[in-house]
Design a protein around this motif. Structure first.
Motif, PDB file in Angstrom:
ATOM      1  N   GLY A   8       0.778  -1.226   0.000  1.00 46.52           N
ATOM      2  CA  GLY A   8       0.000   0.000   0.000  1.00 46.52           C
ATOM      3  C   GLY A   8       0.815   1.283   0.000  1.00 46.52           C
ATOM      4  N   SER A   9       0.203   2.307  -0.558  1.00 46.69           N
ATOM      5  CA  SER A   9       0.767   3.655  -0.488  1.00 46.69           C
ATOM      6  C   SER A   9       0.295   4.344   0.796  1.00 46.69           C
ATOM      7  CB  SER A   9       0.365   4.472  -1.719  1.00 46.69           C
ATOM      8  OG  SER A   9      -1.038   4.553  -1.813  1.00 46.69           O
ATOM      9  N   SER A  10      -0.437   3.612   1.612  1.00 47.71           N
ATOM     10  CA  SER A  10      -0.861   4.049   2.941  1.00 47.71           C
ATOM     11  C   SER A  10      -0.210   3.106   3.954  1.00 47.71           C
ATOM     12  CB  SER A  10      -2.384   3.961   3.052  1.00 47.71           C
ATOM     13  OG  SER A  10      -2.796   4.123   4.396  1.00 47.71           O
ATOM     14  N   ARG A  11      -0.122   3.522   5.194  1.00 48.30           N
ATOM     15  CA  ARG A  11       0.417   2.661   6.249  1.00 48.30           C
ATOM     16  C   ARG A  11      -0.684   1.858   6.938  1.00 48.30           C
ATOM     17  NH1 ARG A  11       5.416   3.945   9.249  1.00 48.30           N
ATOM     18  NH2 ARG A  11       6.734   5.131   7.847  1.00 48.30           N
ATOM     19  N   ASP A  14      -3.270   0.311  11.737  1.00 42.56           N
ATOM     20  CA  ASP A  14      -2.545  -0.414  12.774  1.00 42.56           C
ATOM     21  C   ASP A  14      -1.053  -0.401  12.454  1.00 42.56           C
ATOM     22  OD1 ASP A  14      -1.431  -2.332  14.518  1.00 42.56           O
ATOM     23  OD2 ASP A  14      -3.281  -3.511  14.523  1.00 42.56           O
ATOM     24  N   PRO A  15      -0.204   0.023  13.372  1.00 48.79           N
ATOM     25  CA  PRO A  15       1.244   0.072  13.125  1.00 48.79           C
ATOM     26  C   PRO A  15       1.861  -1.299  12.832  1.00 48.79           C
ATOM     27  CG  PRO A  15       0.715   1.076  15.261  1.00 48.79           C
ATOM     28  CD  PRO A  15      -0.569   0.574  14.680  1.00 48.79           C
ATOM     29  N   ILE A  16       1.138  -2.375  13.123  1.00 49.37           N
ATOM     30  CA  ILE A  16       1.675  -3.718  12.871  1.00 49.37           C
ATOM     31  C   ILE A  16       1.987  -3.930  11.387  1.00 49.37           C
ATOM     32  CG2 ILE A  16      -0.565  -4.892  12.598  1.00 49.37           C
ATOM     33  CD1 ILE A  16       2.526  -6.352  14.360  1.00 49.37           C
ATOM     34  N   TYR A  17       1.239  -3.267  10.502  1.00 48.18           N
ATOM     35  CA  TYR A  17       1.463  -3.440   9.059  1.00 48.18           C
ATOM     36  C   TYR A  17       2.814  -2.862   8.644  1.00 48.18           C
ATOM     37  CZ  TYR A  17      -3.526  -4.408   9.271  1.00 48.18           C
ATOM     38  OH  TYR A  17      -4.755  -4.924   9.604  1.00 48.18           O
ATOM     39  N   ALA A  18       3.152  -1.689   9.134  1.00 48.24           N
ATOM     40  CA  ALA A  18       4.456  -1.095   8.819  1.00 48.24           C
ATOM     41  C   ALA A  18       5.581  -1.896   9.463  1.00 48.24           C
ATOM     42  CB  ALA A  18       4.496   0.361   9.280  1.00 48.24           C
ATOM     43  N   THR A  19       5.357  -2.364  10.676  1.00 47.12           N
ATOM     44  CA  THR A  19       6.369  -3.176  11.356  1.00 47.12           C
ATOM     45  C   THR A  19       6.645  -4.452  10.573  1.00 47.12           C
ATOM     46  OG1 THR A  19       5.725  -2.293  13.505  1.00 47.12           O
ATOM     47  CG2 THR A  19       6.906  -4.387  13.498  1.00 47.12           C
ATOM     48  N   ALA A  20       5.595  -5.130  10.140  1.00 48.73           N
ATOM     49  CA  ALA A  20       5.759  -6.366   9.371  1.00 48.73           C
ATOM     50  C   ALA A  20       6.452  -6.102   8.038  1.00 48.73           C
ATOM     51  CB  ALA A  20       4.402  -7.034   9.145  1.00 48.73           C
ATOM     52  N   ALA A  21       6.119  -4.983   7.403  1.00 49.10           N
ATOM     53  CA  ALA A  21       6.761  -4.630   6.129  1.00 49.10           C
ATOM     54  C   ALA A  21       8.254  -4.403   6.332  1.00 49.10           C
ATOM     55  CB  ALA A  21       6.107  -3.384   5.543  1.00 49.10           C
ATOM     56  N   VAL A  42       6.082   6.848   0.218  1.00 51.46           N
ATOM     57  CA  VAL A  42       5.007   6.978   1.202  1.00 51.46           C
ATOM     58  C   VAL A  42       4.437   5.610   1.558  1.00 51.46           C
ATOM     59  CG1 VAL A  42       4.353   9.307   0.469  1.00 51.46           C
ATOM     60  CG2 VAL A  42       3.279   7.318  -0.623  1.00 51.46           C
ATOM     61  N   GLY A  43       3.739   5.546   2.679  1.00 54.35           N
ATOM     62  CA  GLY A  43       3.030   4.349   3.086  1.00 54.35           C
ATOM     63  C   GLY A  43       3.939   3.146   3.290  1.00 54.35           C
ATOM     64  N   ILE A  44       3.347   1.975   3.116  1.00 52.85           N
ATOM     65  CA  ILE A  44       4.097   0.732   3.265  1.00 52.85           C
ATOM     66  C   ILE A  44       5.208   0.672   2.215  1.00 52.85           C
ATOM     67  CG2 ILE A  44       3.946  -1.796   3.187  1.00 52.85           C
ATOM     68  CD1 ILE A  44       2.634  -0.608   5.669  1.00 52.85           C
ATOM     69  N   LEU A  67       3.006   9.770 -11.165  1.00 51.07           N
ATOM     70  CA  LEU A  67       3.206   9.760  -9.714  1.00 51.07           C
ATOM     71  C   LEU A  67       4.530  10.414  -9.338  1.00 51.07           C
ATOM     72  CD1 LEU A  67       1.838   6.236  -8.718  1.00 51.07           C
ATOM     73  CD2 LEU A  67       0.697   8.461  -8.583  1.00 51.07           C
ATOM     74  N   LEU A  68       5.514  10.289 -10.200  1.00 51.88           N
ATOM     75  CA  LEU A  68       6.791  10.960  -9.954  1.00 51.88           C
ATOM     76  C   LEU A  68       6.592  12.478  -9.969  1.00 51.88           C
ATOM     77  CD1 LEU A  68       9.822  10.379  -9.482  1.00 51.88           C
ATOM     78  CD2 LEU A  68      10.139  10.645 -11.944  1.00 51.88           C
ATOM     79  N   ALA A  69       5.736  12.954 -10.874  1.00 49.84           N
ATOM     80  CA  ALA A  69       5.458  14.385 -10.979  1.00 49.84           C
ATOM     81  C   ALA A  69       4.789  14.923  -9.709  1.00 49.84           C
ATOM     82  CB  ALA A  69       4.576  14.661 -12.194  1.00 49.84           C
ATOM     83  N   LYS A  70       4.110  14.040  -8.964  1.00 52.20           N
ATOM     84  CA  LYS A  70       3.471  14.448  -7.707  1.00 52.20           C
ATOM     85  C   LYS A  70       4.435  14.323  -6.525  1.00 52.20           C
ATOM     86  CE  LYS A  70      -1.076  13.251  -9.377  1.00 52.20           C
ATOM     87  NZ  LYS A  70      -2.219  12.383  -9.329  1.00 52.20           N
ATOM     88  N   GLU A  71       5.717  14.127  -6.845  1.00 54.68           N
ATOM     89  CA  GLU A  71       6.789  14.028  -5.851  1.00 54.68           C
ATOM     90  C   GLU A  71       6.594  12.854  -4.900  1.00 54.68           C
ATOM     91  OE1 GLU A  71       7.366  17.857  -4.022  1.00 54.68           O
ATOM     92  OE2 GLU A  71       7.774  18.813  -5.954  1.00 54.68           O
ATOM     93  N   LEU A  72       6.116  11.744  -5.434  1.00 59.64           N
ATOM     94  CA  LEU A  72       5.925  10.551  -4.620  1.00 59.64           C
ATOM     95  C   LEU A  72       7.036   9.526  -4.818  1.00 59.64           C
ATOM     96  CD1 LEU A  72       2.063  10.102  -5.044  1.00 59.64           C
ATOM     97  CD2 LEU A  72       3.306  11.048  -3.087  1.00 59.64           C
ATOM     98  N   GLY A  73       8.001   9.817  -5.685  1.00 62.43           N
ATOM     99  CA  GLY A  73       9.103   8.889  -5.935  1.00 62.43           C
ATOM    100  C   GLY A  73      10.134   8.916  -4.822  1.00 62.43           C
TER     101      GLY A  73
END
Length: 191
Positions: A8-11, A14-21, A42-44, A67-73
């Motif tokens: 995901g581009s979101s986390r 629950d913080p467990i998802y970022a921890t597992a990633a 951004v995100g996971i 997406l690069l143009a939106k500064e997400l790279g």
């Protein structure tokens, strides 16, 4: 070896998802396995890239120019490939990878997962596809896939081609042991 990570581009809430990633990314880096991912910061996605890089791993991002143009790279990855479209992005990720793992995410994660599974089913590739089922995130999806199989819309052999584990080590072991159900068998059975 390189493994594409769909996530995901979101986390998530629950913080467990970022921890597992982060644990998954660090584990792959320690195994000298490169990561191919969506190129975001951004995100996971960002968690995956940062954790693998911190562990000394190779991280290859593939991001569409919109997406690069939106500064997400992510500016710190080993390589960043910029594509014109999402379709080109997905193809590039498949071309650069020897296996695929989905982590928690949304529509985009499921799109990438199911396209890769469909290509495996049709014999367009023979690479393993897995899920890291963090805290039961994919349980309802897995139940639905079982339903598709029991109602005759998904062969049991194709249903079982999706590797599912709850920890990085078991998932990598299953990926390494994977043997694809060949498209030729399936086509012969359709006749």
């Amino acid at each position: 070896m390189r493994i594409a990570i769909y996530c995901g581009s979101s986390r998530g809430l629950d913080p467990i998802y970022a921890t597992a990633a982060a644990e998954m990314a660090a584990y792959l880096a320690k195994q000298s396995i490169g990561i191919v991912y969506g190129g975001g910061n951004v995100g996971i996605m960002g968690v995956i890239a940062d954790a693998a890089l911190a562990a000394g791993g190779e991280v290859i991002g593939v991001i569409p120019e919109s997406l690069l143009a939106k500064e997400l790279g992510h500016g710190g990855v080993t390589e960043l490939h910029v594509t014109r479209t999402m379709h080109e992005r997905k193809q590039k990720m498949v071309d650069l990878s020897d296996a695929f793992i989905a982590l928690p995410g949304g529509f985009g994660t499921l799109d990438e997962l199911f396209e890769t599974l469909t290509w495996l089913q049709l014999g367009f590739h023979g690479k393993p596809v897995g899920l890291l089922n963090v805290e039961g995130f994919f349980d309802h999806l897995l139940t639905f896939l079982d339903h598709m199989s029991t109602t005759g819309f998904l062969k049991p052999e194709h249903r079982s081609s999706l590797i599912t584990e709850t920890d990085p080590e078991s998932l990598l072991q299953a990926i390494r042991a994977f043997q694809p159900y060949t498209c030729e068998k399936w086509i012969d059975e359709l006749r």
